[in-house]
Design a protein around this motif. Sequence first.
Motif, PDB file in Angstrom:
ATOM      1  N   GLY A 266     -85.869 -54.990 -71.788  1.00  0.00           N
ATOM      2  CA  GLY A 266     -86.609 -54.143 -70.849  1.00  0.00           C
ATOM      3  C   GLY A 266     -85.757 -53.018 -70.300  1.00  0.00           C
ATOM      4  O   GLY A 266     -86.202 -51.870 -70.185  1.00  0.00           O
ATOM      5  N   VAL A 267     -84.518 -53.346 -69.940  1.00  0.00           N
ATOM      6  CA  VAL A 267     -83.626 -52.304 -69.420  1.00  0.00           C
ATOM      7  C   VAL A 267     -83.348 -51.258 -70.495  1.00  0.00           C
ATOM      8  O   VAL A 267     -83.357 -50.053 -70.243  1.00  0.00           O
ATOM      9  CB  VAL A 267     -82.320 -52.934 -68.899  1.00  0.00           C
ATOM     10  CG1 VAL A 267     -81.313 -51.851 -68.525  1.00  0.00           C
ATOM     11  CG2 VAL A 267     -82.602 -53.826 -67.708  1.00  0.00           C
ATOM     12  N   LEU A 268     -83.103 -51.723 -71.720  1.00  0.00           N
ATOM     13  CA  LEU A 268     -82.871 -50.777 -72.810  1.00  0.00           C
ATOM     14  C   LEU A 268     -84.090 -49.894 -73.048  1.00  0.00           C
ATOM     15  O   LEU A 268     -83.968 -48.682 -73.243  1.00  0.00           O
ATOM     16  CB  LEU A 268     -82.527 -51.540 -74.088  1.00  0.00           C
ATOM     17  CG  LEU A 268     -81.133 -52.176 -74.168  1.00  0.00           C
ATOM     18  CD1 LEU A 268     -80.993 -52.940 -75.466  1.00  0.00           C
ATOM     19  CD2 LEU A 268     -80.047 -51.134 -74.042  1.00  0.00           C
ATOM     20  N   ALA A 269     -85.270 -50.499 -73.046  1.00  0.00           N
ATOM     21  CA  ALA A 269     -86.488 -49.723 -73.278  1.00  0.00           C
ATOM     22  C   ALA A 269     -86.700 -48.684 -72.194  1.00  0.00           C
ATOM     23  O   ALA A 269     -87.077 -47.543 -72.460  1.00  0.00           O
ATOM     24  CB  ALA A 269     -87.696 -50.662 -73.360  1.00  0.00           C
ATOM     25  N   THR A 270     -86.476 -49.102 -70.951  1.00  0.00           N
ATOM     26  CA  THR A 270     -86.639 -48.161 -69.836  1.00  0.00           C
ATOM     27  C   THR A 270     -85.671 -46.988 -69.972  1.00  0.00           C
ATOM     28  O   THR A 270     -86.042 -45.824 -69.818  1.00  0.00           O
ATOM     29  CB  THR A 270     -86.405 -48.880 -68.506  1.00  0.00           C
ATOM     30  OG1 THR A 270     -87.367 -49.918 -68.366  1.00  0.00           O
ATOM     31  CG2 THR A 270     -86.537 -47.919 -67.332  1.00  0.00           C
ATOM     32  N   THR A 271     -84.410 -47.298 -70.271  1.00  0.00           N
ATOM     33  CA  THR A 271     -83.406 -46.238 -70.401  1.00  0.00           C
ATOM     34  C   THR A 271     -83.731 -45.315 -71.571  1.00  0.00           C
ATOM     35  O   THR A 271     -83.605 -44.094 -71.469  1.00  0.00           O
ATOM     36  CB  THR A 271     -82.019 -46.864 -70.598  1.00  0.00           C
ATOM     37  OG1 THR A 271     -81.764 -47.787 -69.532  1.00  0.00           O
ATOM     38  CG2 THR A 271     -80.935 -45.790 -70.592  1.00  0.00           C
ATOM     39  N   LEU A 272     -84.154 -45.917 -72.703  1.00  0.00           N
ATOM     40  CA  LEU A 272     -84.485 -45.100 -73.867  1.00  0.00           C
ATOM     41  C   LEU A 272     -85.675 -44.199 -73.580  1.00  0.00           C
ATOM     42  O   LEU A 272     -85.673 -43.010 -73.938  1.00  0.00           O
ATOM     43  CB  LEU A 272     -84.780 -46.007 -75.065  1.00  0.00           C
ATOM     44  CG  LEU A 272     -85.189 -45.292 -76.365  1.00  0.00           C
ATOM     45  CD1 LEU A 272     -84.109 -44.309 -76.793  1.00  0.00           C
ATOM     46  CD2 LEU A 272     -85.472 -46.298 -77.455  1.00  0.00           C
ATOM     47  N   ARG A 273     -86.685 -44.732 -72.937  1.00  0.00           N
ATOM     48  CA  ARG A 273     -87.859 -43.923 -72.625  1.00  0.00           C
ATOM     49  C   ARG A 273     -87.483 -42.753 -71.718  1.00  0.00           C
ATOM     50  O   ARG A 273     -87.922 -41.617 -71.914  1.00  0.00           O
ATOM     51  CB  ARG A 273     -88.937 -44.775 -71.961  1.00  0.00           C
ATOM     52  CG  ARG A 273     -90.185 -43.990 -71.588  1.00  0.00           C
ATOM     53  CD  ARG A 273     -91.330 -44.874 -71.134  1.00  0.00           C
ATOM     54  NE  ARG A 273     -90.915 -45.846 -70.161  1.00  0.00           N
ATOM     55  CZ  ARG A 273     -90.794 -47.164 -70.408  1.00  0.00           C
ATOM     56  NH1 ARG A 273     -91.057 -47.633 -71.604  1.00  0.00           N
ATOM     57  NH2 ARG A 273     -90.409 -48.003 -69.474  1.00  0.00           N
ATOM     58  N   GLU A 274     -86.657 -43.025 -70.699  1.00  0.00           N
ATOM     59  CA  GLU A 274     -86.243 -41.955 -69.782  1.00  0.00           C
ATOM     60  C   GLU A 274     -85.444 -40.884 -70.536  1.00  0.00           C
ATOM     61  O   GLU A 274     -85.621 -39.682 -70.297  1.00  0.00           O
ATOM     62  CB  GLU A 274     -85.414 -42.544 -68.644  1.00  0.00           C
ATOM     63  CG  GLU A 274     -86.220 -43.415 -67.680  1.00  0.00           C
ATOM     64  CD  GLU A 274     -85.338 -44.093 -66.651  1.00  0.00           C
ATOM     65  OE1 GLU A 274     -84.095 -44.051 -66.815  1.00  0.00           O
ATOM     66  OE2 GLU A 274     -85.886 -44.687 -65.700  1.00  0.00           O
ATOM     67  N   SER A 275     -84.564 -41.310 -71.452  1.00  0.00           N
ATOM     68  CA  SER A 275     -83.761 -40.346 -72.205  1.00  0.00           C
ATOM     69  C   SER A 275     -84.642 -39.492 -73.108  1.00  0.00           C
ATOM     70  O   SER A 275     -84.472 -38.270 -73.195  1.00  0.00           O
ATOM     71  CB  SER A 275     -82.704 -41.077 -73.034  1.00  0.00           C
ATOM     72  OG  SER A 275     -81.756 -41.703 -72.195  1.00  0.00           O
ATOM     73  N   LEU A 276     -85.594 -40.140 -73.786  1.00  0.00           N
ATOM     74  CA  LEU A 276     -86.473 -39.391 -74.680  1.00  0.00           C
ATOM     75  C   LEU A 276     -87.385 -38.441 -73.909  1.00  0.00           C
ATOM     76  O   LEU A 276     -87.649 -37.316 -74.339  1.00  0.00           O
ATOM     77  CB  LEU A 276     -87.305 -40.360 -75.519  1.00  0.00           C
ATOM     78  CG  LEU A 276     -86.525 -41.186 -76.557  1.00  0.00           C
ATOM     79  CD1 LEU A 276     -87.457 -42.155 -77.269  1.00  0.00           C
ATOM     80  CD2 LEU A 276     -85.819 -40.288 -77.562  1.00  0.00           C
ATOM     81  N   GLN A 277     -87.862 -38.890 -72.748  1.00  0.00           N
ATOM     82  CA  GLN A 277     -88.716 -38.020 -71.948  1.00  0.00           C
ATOM     83  C   GLN A 277     -87.934 -36.811 -71.433  1.00  0.00           C
ATOM     84  O   GLN A 277     -88.433 -35.685 -71.432  1.00  0.00           O
ATOM     85  CB  GLN A 277     -89.298 -38.801 -70.766  1.00  0.00           C
ATOM     86  CG  GLN A 277     -90.310 -38.013 -69.941  1.00  0.00           C
ATOM     87  CD  GLN A 277     -91.518 -37.593 -70.751  1.00  0.00           C
ATOM     88  OE1 GLN A 277     -92.190 -38.427 -71.333  1.00  0.00           O
ATOM     89  NE2 GLN A 277     -91.796 -36.295 -70.789  1.00  0.00           N
ATOM     90  N   LEU A 278     -86.687 -37.059 -71.011  1.00  0.00           N
ATOM     91  CA  LEU A 278     -85.837 -35.947 -70.573  1.00  0.00           C
ATOM     92  C   LEU A 278     -85.592 -34.986 -71.727  1.00  0.00           C
ATOM     93  O   LEU A 278     -85.652 -33.756 -71.552  1.00  0.00           O
ATOM     94  CB  LEU A 278     -84.515 -36.488 -70.037  1.00  0.00           C
ATOM     95  CG  LEU A 278     -83.456 -35.438 -69.651  1.00  0.00           C
ATOM     96  CD1 LEU A 278     -83.981 -34.524 -68.550  1.00  0.00           C
ATOM     97  CD2 LEU A 278     -82.162 -36.114 -69.220  1.00  0.00           C
TER      98      LEU A 278
END
Length: 587
Positions: free
Chosen positions: A42-54
């Motif tokens: 979950g933490v990895l997914a959240t971080t990846l999503r934030e990076s991709l959105q940025l």
Amino acid sequence: MLLRVEPVRYHQRSACKEQSEGALTMQTSRATDPTLLARASGVLATTLRESLQLARDLVRAEATHLPPGTIERLDTLLEEFSRRRVRIALFGEVKAGKSTLINAIAGQPLSPVAFDPLTSVPVHITYGPETTWVVNEHRLESISALEQFMRAHPFEAAEVLVTTPLDLLSLGGQVDLLDTPGMGSCDEHFDAITGTLLQALDAVVLVVRYPGLFTRFTRELVKRLEGTISKLFVVWNLDRACADLSPAERQRFAEQLSQNIRIPHELHLVDARAALDAAPHGKARADSGIEAFVAALRTFVASTARDVAALREASKAGVAWLEQVLPGLRARFEQVDQHVREARNALARVQEAGEQELAEARQRQSAYEAGIAQLAEHSRRRAAARRAKLLEEVHRARRRWMRNGHLLRLERAVATAVEAYATDMAAIAKDTRDQLVTAAAAFGADVSLSPLGKRVPEVGRLTPEDRNVRANSGSLRMLRRAIWKQWYLPGLERFERQTLVADAQQYDQWLHAAARAAVEAGQSATAERLRRIEERITAQLAEVRAATQLDAYEHEHDLLRKGVPTLEAEASKIQQLAEQARSLLDA
């Protein structure tokens, strides 16, 4: 149908930690703990999503300079994460205890309880590094600050966004909890919100309270949930109204409630208030039923190894996407940087030429004023020389009088000299006026000067009759007229010392006023000239900016200057996420 779910046992050790640089270092174990895997994933997914959105936000402005379909490929990745996000909403009637249940799950107050301006507003709770409340653009640091804000602005908020590092929210692809306004409220708008949410939800928590366990509103909601929700949790909030119920009565009412609901569901009996007031991990909290309910939620949202593998592949796809995008953005930055520098140099040349023209105009004004001063000084000297000539003529006539004593001849000689003086002074004034007007016109100034005209100084009576008699009687007359000339001729002395001095002062005043008028006319002309030059410079600068599209290029330059290093950092970060996902799979 589940009346009571025993707590799922899992390790409390955190699955990841955040370092100061923002990178995530996974702590893995060879033990295949599903909860640990879900939390770390979950933490990895959240971080990846934030990076991709940025990355998408940074690249979007440059979409026209990238290969076709670049943004669409990233949107596909983000859409996949959006589908992986688990959304759970809490529904129930007014005062059913939804907010209290949310707070009990979190172990801290996140959603206000019994506060009308907020219980009528949806509260969206999601994972974040720290606990904050955001209303519109206002960031608040405590729930008391939230309540104060809502009292001051009761009609401004459409939603309250709460971020908090709650472990449950980091499971899977990230969990969102939504505390909805109570059904059956007087405002039909909030019941409409309840209906519009159903299609986007993964699970629903229906909160009921005794004695109205299955009311008309609950029945209506269950009908709307049927066929639209894959998972339904029913929580009977054991508030004070249940204090007198025996265990058998609670069991009987729970069975009746389950029979009335009919659609598949899990039923949990939870004392939300007792759970919130209890110490963490204590017996009172376990007895409240909250841990069993939270364990059921964890089981529902937990990620599998297949999800982690998908996360790894998504990370690799994100890195590949950025590696494709970055060279084009770097090249675009070089082009934009070159364009901006050339445009700024063109602006500098226009500005420099304009400043030179302004300086020349100011220098021309200074030279003009110096020329006016020279004209005035030359006129002043001519007037002084003419007065000196008049005095010489008067003195010569007086010397003849001292020899012959003829007063009438003296008066005629003085009158003739003064008349000639007045004529010459008028000519000098006219010449001076003409020269000033000509100089102003040559400079481009329009000046109007009043003419001085011919002014004949008044001589008056040269001597009283008795003194004239005495000057012409007795012995040694010529010697006495020479020695006592001022006494014998007081009028002539007065003309020299007063009348002629006053005439000189009057001429100087006229000359000063004329020169001042010419200078001011030049200053006005220069001010207008400077204004036109500055307007032309401004227009030329605007033309250069428009022709080079400098404003747009500068904005793009600023975005790329900051965005390219940020994207490079995000690419490195996403690469680390892929490696961490692999370490989870290998654990």
